[in-house]
Write an enzyme that holds these catalytic residues in place. Structure first.
Site: not given
Length: 400
Positions: A49, A51-53, A112, A139-140, A235, A244
């Site tokens: 939670s 940064s980013g999206y 996490a 999570l990244a 990607y 993904k």
């Protein structure tokens, strides 16, 4: 201390607490300006939670839907010699603004992927919230420590099958280069799926379900990117794409379980944005600089916060209560504007034309660099970067 940006590779090693707070406030104001989300969630867990999206999801839930939020992340506070991470300051700012409006906000700073993170989250939910009606998984991480064995597994940003060669931009020197990336080994592909795939999302949802802290009708969402043939080799058709795809597998399995109690699980496919995660992927900075210029010209540009607000109000929590539109794989598609044919054709046309000399003219590369620095709290209007700032920022966070 007086803090100036210091860039190393695709990371800025310094951060500015006042700038990070300004970024969070800007996202809050954008969310408030859009008005309240009808039928929005009220008790939300966001895994990843800071940064980013993930940060935008927490902001949208809290300030768009008055939700109580519990955030999980892995960040560093400041030390005597250096500032904390941007995610630490982002989370501190969120906590401050949420509490100022009387909203519940608690955070857990830990790995996490660990069992401990899940147990602590369950404990706090039971104590404070009872149950949650939304779980965001964002999570990244380049590394995952397996919770049982303690083994460290690393992900790879590599193509599959053959070397990937493409025009790219060296973001340190601001010049066009030919990037070349060797293909991933079978082991590297498997490891990338272990780190970035859907297994940990499933472990989170399983732990929450077994503890009885998922409300009936609970929705869960995890974030993905598909892109187009311009970025597919590195990607979607690369090691990261396999991970993904595993996220899609997990979404179907989770959806089967949650649908029994009126809930749902979806992968949300989002547009390309400037984040610490995307800046590490070869070719993405150049593609983003190109696609942003065209989308701005067409009035279609969105950052993280606009994307997530649209996901909440036009997909998951529609005012009329109708079900979200999904693609053939049950995904929420928020990359629809980016994938419009005229946008992608523009990028295909531009790609062979771009040189170091015309980079700033043909693309929004300058804006890309500005947005990248903003992630770390720099280059924000109205902030005096010659001012002495206190890097030691405390907030309501449990560190384990």
């Amino acid at each position: 201390m007086i803090i100036k940006p210091r860039i190393r590779g695709f990371i800025c090693t310094t951060t500015h607490p006042v700038g990070c707070e300004a970024n969070v406030l800007e996202q809050i104001n954008i969310t408030k300006a859009k008005g309240k989300i009808a039928n929005g969630p009220k008790k939300v867990l966001v895994v990843g939670s800071s940064s980013g999206y993930g940060l935008s999801s927490r902001i949208t839930a809290a300030f768009g839907s008055d939700a109580a939020t519990l955030g999980v992340f892995f960040e560093k506070p400041s030390s005597e010699t250096k500032p904390g991470t941007a995610g630490w300051y982002n989370s501190a700012a969120f906590d401050k603004f949420a509490k100022a409006e009387g909203l519940y906000s608690k955070s857990i700073n830990c790995d996490a992927f660990s069992h401990e993170a899940k147990q602590k989250a369950i404990e706090l939910i039971k104590e404070d919230l009872g149950q949650v009606d939304m779980v965001v998984y964002s999570l990244a991480s380049p590394v995952r420590k397996l919770p049982d064995s303690g083994e460290l597994i690393r992900s790879s940003l590599k193509p599959i099958g053959e070397p990937y060669k493409a025009t790219a931009v060296d973001t340190n020197k601001d010049i066009i280069i030919e990037a070349s990336v060797e293909p991933a080994t079978e082991q590297e592909i498997n490891d990338t799926v272990t780190v970035m795939g859907g297994e940990d999302w499933e472990l989170w949802m399983q732990a929450l379900a077994e503890a009885g802290v998922l409300a009936d009708g609970c929705k869960t969402v995890a974030y993905s990117y598909i892109g187009t043939e311009l970025t597919w080799p590195i990607y979607w058709h690369g090691a990261l794409g396999k991970a993904k795809m595993d996220l899609d597998r997990a979404a179907h399995a989770l959806d089967d379980k949650l649908s029994a109690t009126g809930g749902s699980a979806n992968v949300a496919v989002l547009k390309s944005v400037v984040t610490q995660a995307s800046s590490a992927i070869p070719v993405m900075p150049l593609y983003i600089a190109m696609v942003f210029k065209k989308m701005r010209a067409e009035g279609l540009h969105e950052g993280c916060i606009e994307q997530i607000n649209r996901m909440f109000s036009e997909r998951l929590y529609k005012a009329d209560g109708s079900a979200a539109e999904v693609d053939e794989s049950n995904r929420l598609r928020l990359d629809d504007w980016e994938l419009r044919e005229e946008i992608q054709q523009h990028c295909r046309d531009m790609w062979p034309q771009v040189t170091s000399e015309n980079l700033a003219e043909l693309t929004d590369y300058r804006e890309y660099k500005e947005e990248f620095l903003k992630l770390f709290g720099f280059g924000i209007e109205g902030i005096d970067y010659e001012q002495d700032v206190n890097p030691n920022v405390e907030f309501d966070v449990v560190s384990i």
